[in-house]
Design an enzyme around this catalytic site. Structure first.
Site, PDB file in Angstrom:
ATOM      1  N   GLU A 119     -90.964  21.787 -21.730  1.00 15.08           N
ATOM      2  CA  GLU A 119     -90.587  20.886 -20.789  1.00 15.08           C
ATOM      3  C   GLU A 119     -89.902  19.781 -21.149  1.00 15.08           C
ATOM      4  O   GLU A 119     -89.925  18.748 -20.282  1.00 15.08           O
ATOM      5  CB  GLU A 119     -91.920  20.387 -19.749  1.00 15.08           C
ATOM      6  CG  GLU A 119     -92.436  21.606 -19.166  1.00 15.08           C
ATOM      7  CD  GLU A 119     -92.201  22.396 -18.121  1.00 15.08           C
ATOM      8  OE1 GLU A 119     -91.035  22.097 -17.846  1.00 15.08           O
ATOM      9  OE2 GLU A 119     -92.558  23.459 -17.506  1.00 15.08           O
ATOM     10  N   HIS A 142     -97.199  15.938 -18.002  1.00 12.63           N
ATOM     11  CA  HIS A 142     -97.154  16.772 -17.187  1.00 12.63           C
ATOM     12  C   HIS A 142     -98.406  17.692 -17.204  1.00 12.63           C
ATOM     13  O   HIS A 142     -98.818  18.030 -18.526  1.00 12.63           O
ATOM     14  CB  HIS A 142     -96.087  18.087 -17.289  1.00 12.63           C
ATOM     15  CG  HIS A 142     -96.277  19.296 -16.946  1.00 12.63           C
ATOM     16  ND1 HIS A 142     -96.448  19.665 -15.568  1.00 12.63           N
ATOM     17  CD2 HIS A 142     -96.353  20.589 -17.584  1.00 12.63           C
ATOM     18  CE1 HIS A 142     -96.653  20.946 -15.309  1.00 12.63           C
ATOM     19  NE2 HIS A 142     -96.474  21.379 -16.457  1.00 12.63           N
ATOM     20  N   HIS A 144    -101.690  20.367 -14.948  1.00  9.55           N
ATOM     21  CA  HIS A 144    -101.927  21.239 -14.039  1.00  9.55           C
ATOM     22  C   HIS A 144    -103.385  20.867 -13.346  1.00  9.55           C
ATOM     23  O   HIS A 144    -104.219  21.774 -13.201  1.00  9.55           O
ATOM     24  CB  HIS A 144    -102.159  22.480 -14.457  1.00  9.55           C
ATOM     25  CG  HIS A 144    -101.098  23.141 -15.256  1.00  9.55           C
ATOM     26  ND1 HIS A 144    -101.024  24.335 -16.399  1.00  9.55           N
ATOM     27  CD2 HIS A 144     -99.761  22.876 -15.112  1.00  9.55           C
ATOM     28  CE1 HIS A 144     -99.749  24.417 -16.834  1.00  9.55           C
ATOM     29  NE2 HIS A 144     -99.162  23.591 -16.218  1.00  9.55           N
ATOM     30  N   HIS A 214     -97.259  24.755  -9.472  1.00  2.43           N
ATOM     31  CA  HIS A 214     -97.142  24.791 -10.754  1.00  2.43           C
ATOM     32  C   HIS A 214     -98.048  23.349 -11.386  1.00  2.43           C
ATOM     33  O   HIS A 214     -99.208  23.754 -12.009  1.00  2.43           O
ATOM     34  CB  HIS A 214     -95.659  24.546 -11.194  1.00  2.43           C
ATOM     35  CG  HIS A 214     -95.722  24.460 -12.721  1.00  2.43           C
ATOM     36  ND1 HIS A 214     -94.558  24.808 -13.498  1.00  2.43           N
ATOM     37  CD2 HIS A 214     -96.495  24.067 -13.770  1.00  2.43           C
ATOM     38  CE1 HIS A 214     -94.640  24.733 -14.745  1.00  2.43           C
ATOM     39  NE2 HIS A 214     -95.952  24.205 -15.132  1.00  2.43           N
TER      40      HIS A 214
END
Ligand code: 13P
Ligand code: ZN
Length: 273
Positions: A119, A142, A144, A214
């Site tokens: 990413e 980032h 989840h 996501h």
């Protein structure tokens, strides 16, 4: 082998904090397998010795040209690496990269040739924006988070500001600590340039961005701050789901109660620095 952290207490403290946060991500169940990634701008810790370090892996393309990043240095989680491993050994599960003079490629300089996260386009596009706007923010995260990803499977929450409104209404602190709310990015292929560009647009006006089905992306003054931003919103999502599990749609704070919090605490309408 000598680590780049040796003799650089500021850099060591920054990476220790990354490791601490990686442990929290795993404990929260937000980091299955290699899920999630972290990038921190560490340019301020780079002395002449660091700047003279040679690349330890071939130069790679970013896929975007990011003019603010020329000669900047970032610690990045390695692609395929686990947060729970990074928590124990951050320099074996991530690396320090230098952005090349073309502003479109990078090289790894320390400690090991660990390829950065898939990413990277999203992380670096956001870092470029932070520098462009003179922001003091250094970290991008980032992850989840379970409840937020679950809510992103429900169309109602993906329209307009509905998700922000519901999360704010769960507990006054959400409004106080995430006053810009959560931005939505429609589903896009992980690691792509399209995802990076859409995330960049949303982060300009929101504390955290939610990638449909996501995960989330947050920015922070440091990685703990980016973690807190995500955690505050995920806590509100968890309260929402607990109330739903008790059998009904939660009332939520009224619009008037929320406006009172905004007014009394004089909440910012844009990122403070
Ligand atoms: P990386 O292992 O490449 O960081 O990818 C994890 C992830 O969450 C992709 O979206
Ligand atoms: Zn992901």
């Amino acid at each position: 082998m000598k680590s780049i952290l040796e003799g650089r207490p500021g850099l060591k403290a920054t990476i220790d904090q990354v490791a601490e946060v990686a442990g929290y991500l795993w404990q929260k169940g937000w980091a299955e397998r290699n899920g999630g990634n972290i990038t921190v701008n560490v340019t301020e810790y780079m002395d002449d010795e660091c700047k003279a370090l040679k690349a330890i892996a071939p130069v790679k393309q970013i896929g975007m040209t990011l003019p603010q990043l020329k000669g900047k240095y970032f610690y990045c989680k390695g692609t395929g690496k686990r947060m729970r491993d990074l928590a124990r050994d951050p320099m074996a599960n991530g690396s320090v990269i230098r952005i090349c003079d073309d502003c479109a490629s990078y090289e790894i300089i320390a400690d090991c040739p660990v390829a950065p996260t898939s990413e990277l386009p999203t992380h670096l596009a956001l870092q470029n924006y932070l520098l462009e706007t003179g922001s003091c923010y250094k970290a991008t995260l980032h992850t989840h988070p379970i409840e937020l990803v679950a809510m992103s499977h429900i169309q109602r929450f993906l329209k307009g500001d509905e998700m922000t409104r519901v999360l704010w209404s769960m507990i006054p602190e959400t409004l106080a600590f995430a006053p810009l709310g959560i931005g939505i990015v429609p589903y896009a292929l992980p690691s792509g340039i399209e995802l990076a560009e859409s995330t960049l647009e949303q982060i300009k006006t929101h504390d955290v961005v939610l990638w449909e089905k996501h995960g989330t992306v947050a920015v922070g003054q440091d990685i703990m701050d980016a973690f807190d931003q995500t955690d505050v919103l995920c806590k509100a999502a968890n309260i929402y789901m607990c109330a739903r599990n008790m059998g009904s749609e939660p009332d939520g704070m009224t619009d008037a109660a929320m406006k009172e919090v905004q007014d009394v605490f004089n909440l910012p309408k844009k990122r403070p620095c």
